[in-house]
Design a protein around this motif. Structure first.
Motif, PDB file in Angstrom:
ATOM      1  N   GLU A   1     -32.924 -20.573  -1.992  1.00 37.04           N
ATOM      2  CA  GLU A   1     -32.728 -19.212  -2.499  1.00 37.04           C
ATOM      3  C   GLU A   1     -33.521 -18.955  -3.776  1.00 37.04           C
ATOM      4  O   GLU A   1     -34.008 -17.845  -3.999  1.00 37.04           O
ATOM      5  N   CYS A   2     -33.635 -19.991  -4.631  1.00 41.31           N
ATOM      6  CA  CYS A   2     -34.315 -19.800  -5.921  1.00 41.31           C
ATOM      7  C   CYS A   2     -35.823 -19.954  -5.823  1.00 41.31           C
ATOM      8  O   CYS A   2     -36.545 -19.488  -6.706  1.00 41.31           O
ATOM      9  N   CYS A   3     -36.281 -20.642  -4.785  1.00 46.13           N
ATOM     10  CA  CYS A   3     -37.727 -20.901  -4.672  1.00 46.13           C
ATOM     11  C   CYS A   3     -38.227 -20.425  -3.315  1.00 46.13           C
ATOM     12  O   CYS A   3     -38.907 -21.169  -2.585  1.00 46.13           O
ATOM     13  N   GLY A   4     -37.847 -19.206  -2.977  1.00 44.71           N
ATOM     14  CA  GLY A   4     -38.201 -18.684  -1.659  1.00 44.71           C
ATOM     15  C   GLY A   4     -39.690 -18.713  -1.375  1.00 44.71           C
ATOM     16  O   GLY A   4     -40.124 -19.019  -0.261  1.00 44.71           O
ATOM     17  N   ALA A   5     -40.488 -18.393  -2.374  1.00 48.31           N
ATOM     18  CA  ALA A   5     -41.936 -18.367  -2.167  1.00 48.31           C
ATOM     19  C   ALA A   5     -42.485 -19.740  -1.803  1.00 48.31           C
ATOM     20  O   ALA A   5     -43.435 -19.877  -1.030  1.00 48.31           O
ATOM     21  N   LEU A   6     -41.869 -20.787  -2.389  1.00 46.98           N
ATOM     22  CA  LEU A   6     -42.322 -22.143  -2.098  1.00 46.98           C
ATOM     23  C   LEU A   6     -41.847 -22.625  -0.728  1.00 46.98           C
ATOM     24  O   LEU A   6     -42.556 -23.345  -0.025  1.00 46.98           O
ATOM     25  N   LEU A   7     -40.637 -22.241  -0.354  1.00 45.51           N
ATOM     26  CA  LEU A   7     -39.975 -22.846   0.805  1.00 45.51           C
ATOM     27  C   LEU A   7     -39.843 -21.886   1.983  1.00 45.51           C
ATOM     28  O   LEU A   7     -39.161 -22.201   2.955  1.00 45.51           O
ATOM     29  N   LEU A   8     -40.475 -20.737   1.894  1.00 44.33           N
ATOM     30  CA  LEU A   8     -40.315 -19.741   2.948  1.00 44.33           C
ATOM     31  C   LEU A   8     -40.744 -20.274   4.301  1.00 44.33           C
ATOM     32  O   LEU A   8     -40.101 -20.011   5.328  1.00 44.33           O
ATOM     33  N   ASP A   9     -41.823 -21.037   4.350  1.00 45.33           N
ATOM     34  CA  ASP A   9     -42.302 -21.553   5.628  1.00 45.33           C
ATOM     35  C   ASP A   9     -41.413 -22.660   6.166  1.00 45.33           C
ATOM     36  O   ASP A   9     -41.586 -23.092   7.302  1.00 45.33           O
ATOM     37  N   ARG A  10     -40.449 -23.147   5.335  1.00 49.14           N
ATOM     38  CA  ARG A  10     -39.505 -24.177   5.796  1.00 49.14           C
ATOM     39  C   ARG A  10     -38.242 -23.570   6.396  1.00 49.14           C
ATOM     40  O   ARG A  10     -37.375 -24.299   6.887  1.00 49.14           O
ATOM     41  N   LYS A  11     -38.107 -22.220   6.378  1.00 50.65           N
ATOM     42  CA  LYS A  11     -36.866 -21.601   6.833  1.00 50.65           C
ATOM     43  C   LYS A  11     -36.542 -21.911   8.301  1.00 50.65           C
ATOM     44  O   LYS A  11     -35.402 -22.263   8.622  1.00 50.65           O
TER      45      LYS A  11
END
Length: 792
Positions: free
Chosen positions: A622-632
């Motif tokens: 939730e806090c690092c969406g830009a970093l982890l968006l492709d991991r969703k």
């Protein structure tokens, strides 16, 4: 080459051009006799076993140091980090040879191979040690024939106890002893042979530059091989050394300097192969027998009682100090007891033909006169004897001593920040809120000192950046105090680099190399780097931390590391680590590793920690969406598998569903349908625990969920309800009283139990009765806590 059956008598003569003086390092007898010998023969040059790369600084040994001190030689290469000590105390024969050379203006040089060039795999060594003496079949045979227990007692018997041992007697006896000790083993290490070849060349150089009589002072183990090489021009009767070139690693840091030392480290009973035991005892012996002027006759303060006269005998001083030591520790020992000890020690000395009471006589006297039961070496009386015999002397370097670059950098920064330690403890309070810029450099330097193990630097309070339980006020409290150990630890830290920042990074790298499969340890190293302000200097440090995360197979360790990394990346303006690119890379790696491990959970008894770990993954996403968006997509797939995996605990399945609900991958209708699978009393509370922990706010906005739970509970029999009650209480314990109140109000509104107009809860009890019930419950909980019936 076959060795001779007898030692050539010329080796212990003093009329030749080269005189070999064998010593045991830190031997008072050798120190006394070498001083007498130099005064008698007045050599034209003196060669001493010691690091030849210190010769350029040898004049520093003539400054007014407070002994003991040591030469510290260190090297850091691309492959290893090594350091060696060459300690000196007042009764070291090498020290007395140096001081006599200075007194009579005789050229003196160290002749040993520099530590950096020594072929050894040791990372730390005391070069003035007795390993070659104490591990010998020849010594074992002598001890057996003379009825002596160990090498130390053997040496005392042959050399130390007799105060009238002459120069000629010492030379002949010591050369014979060391010759048989060396040749009885038939071989020596290649390291010894390489050192001796180097020392022989240095001696020849000294002879050519200073014609006349050269005095060679080395450990007795080396005397005979050096005599063969220098005087007889013969190779030693041992296996030739292998001179095949070996790859030389790149040197990163190399240096040599004086450093303070202590009798604790010098004592071979507590130090590390440091020579003779009980340095305080031998210091007192040296004083008693020394014929030098009063400046060289100082009795160690640790061997003198309060108000005691120096005219008292050695034994009286020692016994007085032991009595004081025991009484300070509430141990009962009368004057009559110590009269008995002295009488028994004198009798033992007479029985053993000792000209005076000696160390072992006194120890045995204490055992026979005071120790009434078999308590081994841990008996308080024997502990007192050993403490007094060890002494408490600590060295201090004289003004003008050259310090390593690291120490110069450290002292300069301490002075610049006006926090250089003094003899008295100094408290330093720091406000680390972002607008207080002056405090951050002080905090970073103090954290670097802590990482490097600088003595006298202690953090006594402040914000805990590891747990981060209270970040309302960011502050620290430190205490600084100068002592000789402060100087010593600063000098010894020079092995890590030439500046404080460089050394701190090297120390952190060393700690990283020592870690194995420890993601949390890797994250804490990054936290330490941030606290010390060296995160910008560690780019090559990050691949090692990524490797540690990939190796770690513990989901809980990964989850804890992820929390640390998230704090450093997202929130930490104080340390300046926020939004660092390298941190982002490691955070993504930890998140990915956590997902991979999430599939195979099920640790019994660790439900709460597992839920915290799952919450950490959700918070990071939730806090690092830009970093982890492709991991969703992968994140959701893993959560889906965990939620349907019957081998997982009910709380983890509930937690996974809660995360899916929060991320919008599961709706309220799906949640309501899922609850029916957990309607059993032994699983409903655990499921709700996980669900509420991960979807706390979402749950409060779904009144239908509360209705479903209410229907399940109303359908329970009394015994089923009681079975489910403990876990249900835990589940609803995540909500605050206000949240519980709103949830209860919404539930009652949904069931029509309260009017929509009044919108108030109608309690069927009086407020006074409710307060009494709460008070009773509090007392019951306190009693349960007292007897350990509840977990804290």
């Amino acid at each position: 080459m076959e060795q001779p059956l007898q030692l050539d008598s010329k080796i212990y003569q003093t009329d030749g051009n080269v005189v070999f003086f064998p010593v045991r390092h830190h031997s008072p007898a050798a120190a006394r006799i070498i001083r007498q010998l130099i005064q008698e023969i007045k050599p034209t040059a003196i060669a001493i076993e010691g690091p030849s790369d210190f010769n350029a600084q040898i004049s520093e040994l003539f400054l007014s140091h407070q002994l003991p001190i040591a030469i510290y030689s260190y090297i850091q290469t691309t492959e290893t980090r090594r350091g060696a000590f060459y300690p000196f105390c007042i009764y070291s024969p090498e020290w007395q040879a140096l001081q006599s050379a200075h007194k009579y203006n005789i050229p003196v040089e160290f002749i040993d191979l520099p530590w950096a060039d020594s072929p050894t795999n040791r990372t730390s060594q005391n070069y003035y040690s007795d390993e070659s003496f104490s591990h010998s079949s020849y010594v074992d045979t002598l001890c057996q024939k003379l009825g002596l227990p160990d090498f130390d007692t053997l040496w005392d018997t042959l050399f130390e106890i007799d105060p009238n041992l002459s120069i000629n007697e010492y030379l002949e006896r010591c050369h014979q002893f060391c010759y048989h000790l060396r040749t009885s083993e038939q071989q020596s290490s290649s390291s010894d042979q390489q050192r001796e070849a180097f020392m022989a060349e240095q001696i020849r150089s000294l002879i050519s530059r200073y014609p006349g009589k050269t005095l060679v002072v080395t450990g007795g183990f080396h005397s005979y091989p050096l005599y063969r090489l220098v005087v007889l021009h013969q190779d030693p009767p041992e296996i030739p050394i292998d001179l095949t070139p070996i790859p030389v690693p790149e040197v990163i840091v190399q240096g040599i300097a004086l450093t303070p030392y202590s009798y604790d480290r010098l004592d071979n009973l507590t130090g590390y192969n440091s020579g003779m035991p009980n340095p305080g005892f031998y210091h007192a012996v040296w004083h008693q027998r020394s014929q030098q002027n009063a400046s060289n006759q100082t009795i160690p303060a640790s061997l003198m009682g309060e108000g005691e006269s120096t005219s008292h005998s050695l034994v009286d001083r020692l016994l007085s100090k032991i009595i004081t030591f025991l009484r300070q520790r509430q141990q009962i020992a009368s004057t009559a007891d110590f009269i008995a000890v002295k009488t028994l020690a004198q009798g033992l000395a007479d029985l053993r033909s000792h000209p005076e009471i000696w160390r072992q006589d006194l120890i045995d006297g204490v055992i026979g006169g005071l120790v009434k039961e078999d308590a081994g070496s841990a008996h308080p009386f024997l502990a007192a004897v050993q403490a007094v015999f060890r002494g408490g002397d600590r060295g201090q370097l004289a003004v003008g001593t050259t310090l390593p670059p690291l120490v110069q950098d450290l002292y300069q920064q301490l002075h610049h920040l006006d926090i250089f330690p003094t003899d008295k403890p100094r408290d330093i309070d720091l406000d680390l809120t972002p607008h207080q810029e002056s405090a951050r450099p002080i905090s970073a330097l103090l954290h670097s000192m802590k990482i490097l193990g600088i003595a006298g630097c202690n953090r006594t309070g402040g914000t805990n950046f590891t747990t981060r339980q209270d970040l309302v006020k960011i502050w620290e409290c430190w205490q600084l105090q100068w002592s000789p150990e402060f100087d010593a630890s600063s000098i010894e830290a020079a092995i890590y680099g030439t500046t404080v920042a460089e050394a701190t990074v090297a120390k952190l790298r060393e700690r990283a190399d020592q870690l194995q499969r420890n993601a949390e340890g890797a994250a804490l190293l990054l936290l330490d780097a941030g606290l010390a302000g060296v995160q910008e200097l560690t780019p090559e440090f990050y691949p090692r931390l990524v490797e540690l995360i990939r190796q770690d197979g513990d989901f809980l360790s990964i989850a804890r590391s992820l929390r640390h990394l998230l704090y450093l990346y997202r929130y930490d303006e104080v340390l300046g680590t926020r939004s660092k690119t390298d941190l982002a890379t490691i955070l993504v790696e930890a998140f990915q590793r956590g997902l991979w491990l999430l599939d195979s959970l099920g640790t019994p008894g660790a439900d709460q920690d597992l839920l915290k770990g799952l919450a950490g993954l959700l918070e990071a996403y939730e806090c690092c969406g830009a970093l982890l968006l492709d991991r969703k997509p992968e994140f959701l797939q893993v959560l889906e598998r965990v939620s349907q995996d019957t081998s997982q605990t009910a709380s983890m399945r509930g937690g996974s569903i809660g995360v899916l609900w929060v991320l919008g991958a599961m709706g309220a209708k799906d949640i309501l349908a899922t609850i029916n699978y957990y309607c059993q009393p032994n699983s409903l509370g655990d499921f709700l625990t996980g669900l509420f922990y991960l979807a706390r706010e979402t749950t409060q906005r779904a009144p239908g969920l509360l209705l479903s739970i209410d229907k399940l509970l109303l359908a329970y029999e009394d015994n089923e309800f009681l079975e489910a009650l403990p876990s249900l209480r835990l589940a609803f314990g995540y909500f605050t009283p206000r949240e519980k109140h709103l949830m209860a109000k919404n539930l009652l509104q949904s069931t029509g139990s309260i009017g929509v107009a009044t919108n108030e809860l109608l309690l069927p009890v009086r407020i006074e009765d409710a307060m009494q019930a709460i008070e009773l419950e509090s007392r019951l909980f306190a009693l349960a806590d007292q007897y350990g019936f509840r977990q804290s």
